[in-house]
Write a protein that holds these residues in place. Structure first.
Motif, short mmCIF file in Angstrom:
data_model
loop_
_atom_site.label_atom_id
_atom_site.label_comp_id
_atom_site.label_asym_id
_atom_site.label_seq_id
_atom_site.Cartn_x
_atom_site.Cartn_y
_atom_site.Cartn_z
N ARG A 1 0.83 -1.21 0.00
CA ARG A 1 0.00 0.00 0.00
C ARG A 1 0.86 1.26 0.00
NH1 ARG A 1 -4.53 0.29 4.18
NH2 ARG A 1 -5.29 1.85 2.73
N THR B 1 -11.39 14.76 -4.00
CA THR B 1 -11.29 13.33 -3.76
C THR B 1 -10.24 13.11 -2.69
OG1 THR B 1 -11.86 12.85 -6.05
CG2 THR B 1 -10.84 11.07 -4.79
N SER B 2 -10.63 12.48 -1.59
CA SER B 2 -9.72 12.21 -0.49
C SER B 2 -9.33 10.74 -0.50
CB SER B 2 -10.39 12.55 0.84
OG SER B 2 -9.57 12.14 1.91
N ASN B 3 -8.04 10.47 -0.69
CA ASN B 3 -7.53 9.10 -0.67
C ASN B 3 -6.90 8.75 0.66
OD1 ASN B 3 -8.19 8.57 -3.39
ND2 ASN B 3 -6.37 9.65 -4.06
N ASN C 1 -8.34 8.52 3.57
CA ASN C 1 -9.26 7.77 4.43
C ASN C 1 -10.41 7.29 3.55
OD1 ASN C 1 -10.60 10.15 3.99
ND2 ASN C 1 -10.24 10.94 6.01
N GLU C 2 -11.48 6.87 4.16
CA GLU C 2 -12.58 6.29 3.39
C GLU C 2 -13.58 7.34 2.90
OE1 GLU C 2 -16.00 2.96 4.05
OE2 GLU C 2 -14.23 2.82 5.32
N VAL C 3 -13.24 8.61 2.96
CA VAL C 3 -14.17 9.66 2.58
C VAL C 3 -14.50 9.58 1.10
CG1 VAL C 3 -14.47 12.15 2.36
CG2 VAL C 3 -13.50 11.19 4.44
N GLY C 4 -13.49 9.46 0.26
CA GLY C 4 -13.73 9.38 -1.18
C GLY C 4 -14.02 10.74 -1.79
N LYS D 1 -22.31 5.64 2.34
CA LYS D 1 -21.10 5.16 3.00
C LYS D 1 -21.42 3.94 3.86
CE LYS D 1 -18.88 8.73 1.42
NZ LYS D 1 -18.11 8.62 0.22
N SER D 2 -20.38 3.22 4.25
CA SER D 2 -20.57 2.02 5.08
C SER D 2 -21.07 2.39 6.48
CB SER D 2 -19.27 1.23 5.18
OG SER D 2 -18.33 1.94 5.96
N PHE E 1 -18.31 3.46 8.90
CA PHE E 1 -17.82 4.77 8.52
C PHE E 1 -18.77 5.87 8.97
CE2 PHE E 1 -17.42 8.22 5.41
CZ PHE E 1 -16.09 8.54 5.60
N THR E 2 -20.07 5.66 8.79
CA THR E 2 -21.03 6.70 9.20
C THR E 2 -21.03 6.90 10.71
OG1 THR E 2 -22.83 5.09 9.19
CG2 THR E 2 -22.55 6.42 7.21
#
Length: 125
Positions: free
Chosen positions: A28, A44-46, A48-51, A86-87, A90-91
């Motif tokens: 990774r 776009t945020s890589n 974390n899981e924001v996306g 979102k998952s 995550f939420t």
């Protein structure tokens, strides 16, 4: 002999798992993408899981101090609409961020290679 055989196999499984975990972490790091990409459509945020965050949701940016970190907070409108796809885990994490910082999206200073003041200025331009 059986207890030694069992403990030997257990050691192989345990250390094999640790090796795979370390190899995945190095992989990774080697394929690391830029932390954030800013386009005309949004951010776009890589890190974390924001996306992807469309500009229509973004109202502003602020720098906040946490317990052991400094972060940039991306202020949003329609927070629930943003979090709906979102998952579940995550939420729940994002709702904690809303209570502490007023927004679900908090990006730590460690994700960037420049100061947060420069990041905030470039995002606001």
């Amino acid at each position: 002999m059986e207890p030694l055989f069992f403990s030997g196999i257990l050691c192989y499984v345990f250390f094999g798992f640790l090796f795979l975990l370390g190899a995945c972490g190095l992989f990774r790091l080697a394929l690391r993408k830029p932390t954030g990409i800013v386009t005309d459509d949004g951010i776009t945020s890589n890190g974390n899981e924001v996306g992807f965050i469309p500009w229509e949701f973004i109202t502003g940016f602020k720098i906040e101090e946490g317990i052991n970190f400094t972060a940039i907070v991306i202020m949003l409108t329609k927070q629930e609409r943003f979090l709906k796809d979102k998952s579940n885990i995550f939420t729940k994490i994002m709702h904690v961020n809303v209570k502490r910082f007023g927004s679900p999206i908090v990006l730590s200073e460690s994700l960037f290679h420049v100061s947060l003041e420069k990041v905030k200025m470039s995002l606001e331009d």
